[in-house]
Design an enzyme around this catalytic site. Structure first.
Site, PDB file in Angstrom:
ATOM      1  N   GLY A 114       0.855  -1.234   0.080  1.00  0.00           N
ATOM      2  CA  GLY A 114       0.156   0.087  -0.040  1.00  0.00           C
ATOM      3  C   GLY A 114       0.864   1.370  -0.014  1.00  0.00           C
ATOM      4  O   GLY A 114       2.212   1.127  -0.276  1.00  0.00           O
ATOM      5  N   PHE A 167       0.299  -2.441   8.853  1.00  0.00           N
ATOM      6  CA  PHE A 167      -0.446  -1.412   8.036  1.00  0.00           C
ATOM      7  C   PHE A 167      -1.876  -1.831   7.740  1.00  0.00           C
ATOM      8  O   PHE A 167      -2.851  -1.102   7.463  1.00  0.00           O
ATOM      9  CB  PHE A 167       0.344  -1.001   7.141  1.00  0.00           C
ATOM     10  CG  PHE A 167       1.486  -0.300   7.243  1.00  0.00           C
ATOM     11  CD1 PHE A 167       1.678   1.141   7.455  1.00  0.00           C
ATOM     12  CD2 PHE A 167       2.757  -0.995   6.951  1.00  0.00           C
ATOM     13  CE1 PHE A 167       2.713   1.787   7.730  1.00  0.00           C
ATOM     14  CE2 PHE A 167       4.069  -0.128   7.081  1.00  0.00           C
ATOM     15  CZ  PHE A 167       3.876   1.090   7.554  1.00  0.00           C
ATOM     16  N   SER A 221      -3.533   6.902  13.841  1.00  0.00           N
ATOM     17  CA  SER A 221      -3.721   8.226  13.331  1.00  0.00           C
ATOM     18  C   SER A 221      -3.891   9.030  14.112  1.00  0.00           C
ATOM     19  O   SER A 221      -4.641   8.916  15.236  1.00  0.00           O
ATOM     20  CB  SER A 221      -5.029   7.924  12.391  1.00  0.00           C
ATOM     21  OG  SER A 221      -5.453   9.067  11.755  1.00  0.00           O
ATOM     22  N   TYR A 260     -14.123   4.316  10.994  1.00  0.00           N
ATOM     23  CA  TYR A 260     -12.520   4.055  10.568  1.00  0.00           C
ATOM     24  C   TYR A 260     -11.941   4.574  11.836  1.00  0.00           C
ATOM     25  O   TYR A 260     -11.146   3.750  12.457  1.00  0.00           O
ATOM     26  CB  TYR A 260     -12.209   5.152   9.640  1.00  0.00           C
ATOM     27  CG  TYR A 260     -10.990   5.442   9.366  1.00  0.00           C
ATOM     28  CD1 TYR A 260     -10.125   4.404   8.847  1.00  0.00           C
ATOM     29  CD2 TYR A 260     -10.264   6.707   9.764  1.00  0.00           C
ATOM     30  CE1 TYR A 260      -8.676   4.646   8.927  1.00  0.00           C
ATOM     31  CE2 TYR A 260      -9.211   7.189   9.622  1.00  0.00           C
ATOM     32  CZ  TYR A 260      -8.101   5.705   9.350  1.00  0.00           C
ATOM     33  OH  TYR A 260      -6.777   6.390   9.292  1.00  0.00           O
ATOM     34  N   LYS A 285      -9.153   2.623  14.737  1.00  0.00           N
ATOM     35  CA  LYS A 285      -7.851   2.897  15.070  1.00  0.00           C
ATOM     36  C   LYS A 285      -7.767   3.004  16.803  1.00  0.00           C
ATOM     37  O   LYS A 285      -6.939   2.598  17.483  1.00  0.00           O
ATOM     38  CB  LYS A 285      -7.604   4.369  14.557  1.00  0.00           C
ATOM     39  CG  LYS A 285      -7.250   4.473  13.169  1.00  0.00           C
ATOM     40  CD  LYS A 285      -6.127   3.464  12.834  1.00  0.00           C
ATOM     41  CE  LYS A 285      -5.959   3.362  11.280  1.00  0.00           C
ATOM     42  NZ  LYS A 285      -4.778   2.186  10.925  1.00  0.00           N
ATOM     43  N   TYR A 294      -0.142   9.185  12.815  1.00  0.00           N
ATOM     44  CA  TYR A 294       0.111   9.980  11.651  1.00  0.00           C
ATOM     45  C   TYR A 294      -0.766  11.005  11.539  1.00  0.00           C
ATOM     46  O   TYR A 294      -1.773  10.762  11.875  1.00  0.00           O
ATOM     47  CB  TYR A 294       0.076   8.989  10.351  1.00  0.00           C
ATOM     48  CG  TYR A 294       0.522   7.678  10.249  1.00  0.00           C
ATOM     49  CD1 TYR A 294       1.729   7.372  11.118  1.00  0.00           C
ATOM     50  CD2 TYR A 294       0.190   6.625   9.473  1.00  0.00           C
ATOM     51  CE1 TYR A 294       2.119   5.963  11.049  1.00  0.00           C
ATOM     52  CE2 TYR A 294       0.614   5.326   9.353  1.00  0.00           C
ATOM     53  CZ  TYR A 294       1.630   4.983  10.121  1.00  0.00           C
ATOM     54  OH  TYR A 294       2.131   3.879  10.097  1.00  0.00           O
ATOM     55  N   ASN A 340      -0.778  14.018   8.363  1.00  0.00           N
ATOM     56  CA  ASN A 340      -1.315  13.626   7.116  1.00  0.00           C
ATOM     57  C   ASN A 340      -0.073  13.304   6.095  1.00  0.00           C
ATOM     58  O   ASN A 340       0.415  14.398   5.583  1.00  0.00           O
ATOM     59  CB  ASN A 340      -2.018  15.231   6.496  1.00  0.00           C
ATOM     60  CG  ASN A 340      -3.545  15.333   7.130  1.00  0.00           C
ATOM     61  OD1 ASN A 340      -3.337  15.498   8.557  1.00  0.00           O
ATOM     62  ND2 ASN A 340      -4.420  15.441   6.571  1.00  0.00           N
ATOM     63  N   ARG A 356      -3.696  21.737   8.655  1.00  0.00           N
ATOM     64  CA  ARG A 356      -3.328  20.307   9.000  1.00  0.00           C
ATOM     65  C   ARG A 356      -1.710  20.318   8.975  1.00  0.00           C
ATOM     66  O   ARG A 356      -0.848  21.081   8.537  1.00  0.00           O
ATOM     67  CB  ARG A 356      -3.573  19.226   7.788  1.00  0.00           C
ATOM     68  CG  ARG A 356      -5.098  19.253   7.792  1.00  0.00           C
ATOM     69  CD  ARG A 356      -5.831  18.293   9.024  1.00  0.00           C
ATOM     70  NE  ARG A 356      -7.446  18.209   8.705  1.00  0.00           N
ATOM     71  CZ  ARG A 356      -8.141  18.927   9.245  1.00  0.00           C
ATOM     72  NH1 ARG A 356      -7.867  20.138   9.818  1.00  0.00           N
ATOM     73  NH2 ARG A 356      -9.569  18.933   9.085  1.00  0.00           N
ATOM     74  N   GLY A 408     -17.541  16.955   9.711  1.00  0.00           N
ATOM     75  CA  GLY A 408     -16.828  16.262  10.419  1.00  0.00           C
ATOM     76  C   GLY A 408     -15.557  16.884  10.473  1.00  0.00           C
ATOM     77  O   GLY A 408     -14.401  16.322  11.036  1.00  0.00           O
TER      78      GLY A 408
HETATM   79  C1  UD1 Z   1      -8.337  12.355   6.666  1.00  0.00           C
HETATM   80  C2  UD1 Z   1      -8.959  11.499   7.624  1.00  0.00           C
HETATM   81  C3  UD1 Z   1      -8.034  10.820   8.705  1.00  0.00           C
HETATM   82  C4  UD1 Z   1      -6.975  10.155   8.089  1.00  0.00           C
HETATM   83  C5  UD1 Z   1      -6.184  11.045   6.945  1.00  0.00           C
HETATM   84  C6  UD1 Z   1      -5.284  10.390   5.949  1.00  0.00           C
HETATM   85  C7  UD1 Z   1     -11.015  12.615   7.972  1.00  0.00           C
HETATM   86  C8  UD1 Z   1     -12.224  13.189   8.842  1.00  0.00           C
HETATM   87  N1  UD1 Z   1     -10.109  12.437   8.415  1.00  0.00           N
HETATM   88  O1  UD1 Z   1      -7.784  13.462   7.358  1.00  0.00           O
HETATM   89  O2  UD1 Z   1      -8.674  10.144   9.536  1.00  0.00           O
HETATM   90  O3  UD1 Z   1      -6.106   9.628   8.899  1.00  0.00           O
HETATM   91  O4  UD1 Z   1      -7.096  11.595   6.176  1.00  0.00           O
HETATM   92  O5  UD1 Z   1      -4.529  11.215   5.242  1.00  0.00           O
HETATM   93  O6  UD1 Z   1     -11.444  12.416   6.959  1.00  0.00           O
HETATM   94  N2  UD1 Z   1      -9.990  19.193   1.549  1.00  0.00           N
HETATM   95  C9  UD1 Z   1     -10.605  20.172   0.514  1.00  0.00           C
HETATM   96  N3  UD1 Z   1     -10.997  19.559  -0.477  1.00  0.00           N
HETATM   97  C10 UD1 Z   1     -10.964  18.268  -1.034  1.00  0.00           C
HETATM   98  C11 UD1 Z   1     -10.309  17.279   0.079  1.00  0.00           C
HETATM   99  C12 UD1 Z   1      -9.821  17.821   1.375  1.00  0.00           C
HETATM  100  O7  UD1 Z   1     -10.753  21.235   0.963  1.00  0.00           O
HETATM  101  O8  UD1 Z   1     -11.214  17.534  -1.943  1.00  0.00           O
HETATM  102  C13 UD1 Z   1      -9.505  19.694   3.080  1.00  0.00           C
HETATM  103  C14 UD1 Z   1     -10.144  19.191   4.001  1.00  0.00           C
HETATM  104  O9  UD1 Z   1     -11.432  19.825   4.363  1.00  0.00           O
HETATM  105  C15 UD1 Z   1      -9.115  19.286   5.193  1.00  0.00           C
HETATM  106  C16 UD1 Z   1      -7.691  19.096   4.567  1.00  0.00           C
HETATM  107  O10 UD1 Z   1      -8.182  19.512   2.933  1.00  0.00           O
HETATM  108  O11 UD1 Z   1      -9.066  20.541   5.765  1.00  0.00           O
HETATM  109  C17 UD1 Z   1      -7.162  17.769   4.379  1.00  0.00           C
HETATM  110  O12 UD1 Z   1      -8.026  16.764   4.097  1.00  0.00           O
HETATM  111  P1  UD1 Z   1      -7.786  15.303   3.860  1.00  0.00           P
HETATM  112  O13 UD1 Z   1      -6.526  15.176   3.037  1.00  0.00           O
HETATM  113  O14 UD1 Z   1      -8.956  14.492   3.576  1.00  0.00           O
HETATM  114  O15 UD1 Z   1      -7.302  14.917   5.154  1.00  0.00           O
HETATM  115  P2  UD1 Z   1      -7.841  14.760   6.650  1.00  0.00           P
HETATM  116  O16 UD1 Z   1      -9.412  15.239   6.611  1.00  0.00           O
HETATM  117  O17 UD1 Z   1      -7.189  15.740   7.830  1.00  0.00           O
END
Ligand code: UD1
Length: 343
Positions: A12, A83, A127, A152, A156, A180, A182, A234, A299
């Site tokens: 993965g 993992f 996570s 999910y 964890k 972890y 991001n 993040r 969320g």
């Molecule tokens: C998500 C998961 C987390 C997981 C991690 C893995 C949730 C609530 N959490 O974290 O459990 O461990 O991924 O990397 O889903 N964003 C946009 N547009 C998009 C996609 C994302 O604006 O199309 C923003 C989101 O609102 C966020 C940020 O980008 O603020 C990061 O998002 P994402 O990559 O999905 O990670 P997390 O939500 O932090």
């Protein structure tokens, strides 16, 4: 000595980079992966990068008989890095049993097999999602674990407890739970990277696919948060740095005489907003991204990043790459996928 490390989910995204890091550090990784969310050719790429082809067992981690057979092929196993798990938050809400069954079932099976064979060093892939909604954006490992907002996240939290309670009564095990933040980016060779199934949920793969034209437009999920530019913050960490932290974790576990179960955050210690990620991606890759501001995603936590001092003090590990490097590597990788698809 030939130090065998069993890596479940080793084909993965984070797993494959960790297999490379282990190989580079002189370990012998052995992969267990049923390729439900990974491609078999990733193994060829690992061999291309490292010059070693890891042993691979196409096995569901819930199959105790088959997992035991793998462990029994080796006289001594130095460590286990687990993992293998499903990881799509949205899917877990719609199909909770899939997540509880696979994520918890797989861990229980591999831990049982490892415990019965006296495998000492156990690394579990967790996570920062276990912290939930935080009031102070910088989190240390002492921050309380909050009730999960998705199955999910709940798996964890539950898996962390399973490792902790199992280790506490084990004669042989010592363990570390790695939380972890991001993970983003890809290997600098652009030979391995993230391969999202369907529409990506995570920000950086979505950005890369938008830049490539696979997606028409990126939607920024809200710009009315209480942050400097209004978008979520993040802690983005290069996947190669994250992978190396697993090698440091194994070294740390094996250096400790006392059996323990430690928890360590893996992040850079810096927060970056969604708009900053977009701007950096455009700048380092010299392109323009089609994006619009949309509504908040239910969320989403406003801002969260790691206090990374424990990783530094305990494991002697810090990030070597910057976010800009990760965004460059993510794009290099995405372009490679394009080449493959058009072959
Ligand atoms: C998500 C998961 C987390 C997981 C991690 C893995 C949730 C609530 N959490 O974290 O459990 O461990 O991924 O990397 O889903 N964003 C946009 N547009 C998009 C996609 C994302 O604006 O199309 C923003 C989101 O609102 C966020 C940020 O980008 O603020 C990061 O998002 P994402 O990559 O999905 O990670 P997390 O939500 O932090």
């Amino acid at each position: 000595m030939n130090k065998i490390v069993v890596v479940t989910g080793g084909a993965g995204y984070i797993g494959s980079h960790t297999v490379v890091a282990l190989s580079d550090a002189g370990y012998t990784p052995v992969i267990i992966d049923d390729f439900r969310n990974a491609q078999p050719w990733i193994i060829d790429r690992i061999e291309q990068i490292t010059g070693h082809r890891p042993a691979v067992f196409d096995i569901d981690c819930q199959d105790e008989v088959k997992v035991a057979k793998v462990f029994d092929q080796y006289e001594t196993i130095f460590g286990l890095i687990h993992f293998a798990a499903d990881k799509a938050v949205g899917e877990s809400v719609n199909n909770p049993l899939k997540y509880y069954q696979n994520n918890i079932g797989s861990l229980c099976t591999v831990l049982k097999v490892a415990e019965e064979r006296g495998v000492r060093n156990i690394v579990f892939s967790s996570s920062c999602t276990v912290y939930g909604a935080v009031s102070d954006p910088v989190v240390t490992e002492n921050h309380p674990v909050k009730a999960a907002m998705s199955p999910y996240g709940d798996t964890k939290i539950t898996c962390e407890k399973i490792v902790r309670f199992t280790q506490a009564v084990s004669d042989s095990m010592t363990a570390i739970l790695l939380r972890y933040f991001n993970p983003i980016g890809a290997h600098p060779t652009a030979l391995i990277g993230e391969l999202p199934q369907g529409i990506p949920n995570n920000l950086v793969p979505y950005i890369a696919q938008t830049a490539k034209g696979v997606r028409e437009k990126l939607t920024v999920f809200g710009n009315d948060y209480n942050t400097p530019d209004g978008t979520n913050i993040r802690d983005y960490i290069h996947v190669v740095d994250l992978a190396k932290a697993h090698v440091s974790a194994l070294a740390y576990l094996s250096s400790k005489e006392k059996q323990i179960c430690d928890i360590v955050n893996l992040g850079s210690g810096h927060g970056t907003s969604v708009l900053e990620i977009i701007e950096s991606f455009e700048k380092v890759n010299d392109l323009k991204l089609n994006y619009e501001i949309g509504p908040r995603r239910p969320g989403d936590v406003e801002q969260i990043y790691a206090d990374a001092s424990k990783a530094k003090n305990l494991l002697g590990w810090t990030c070597e790459y910057e976010v800009e490097d990760a965004l460059k590597h993510a794009w290099e990788w995405e372009k490679t996928i394009e080449k493959m698809e058009t072959k």
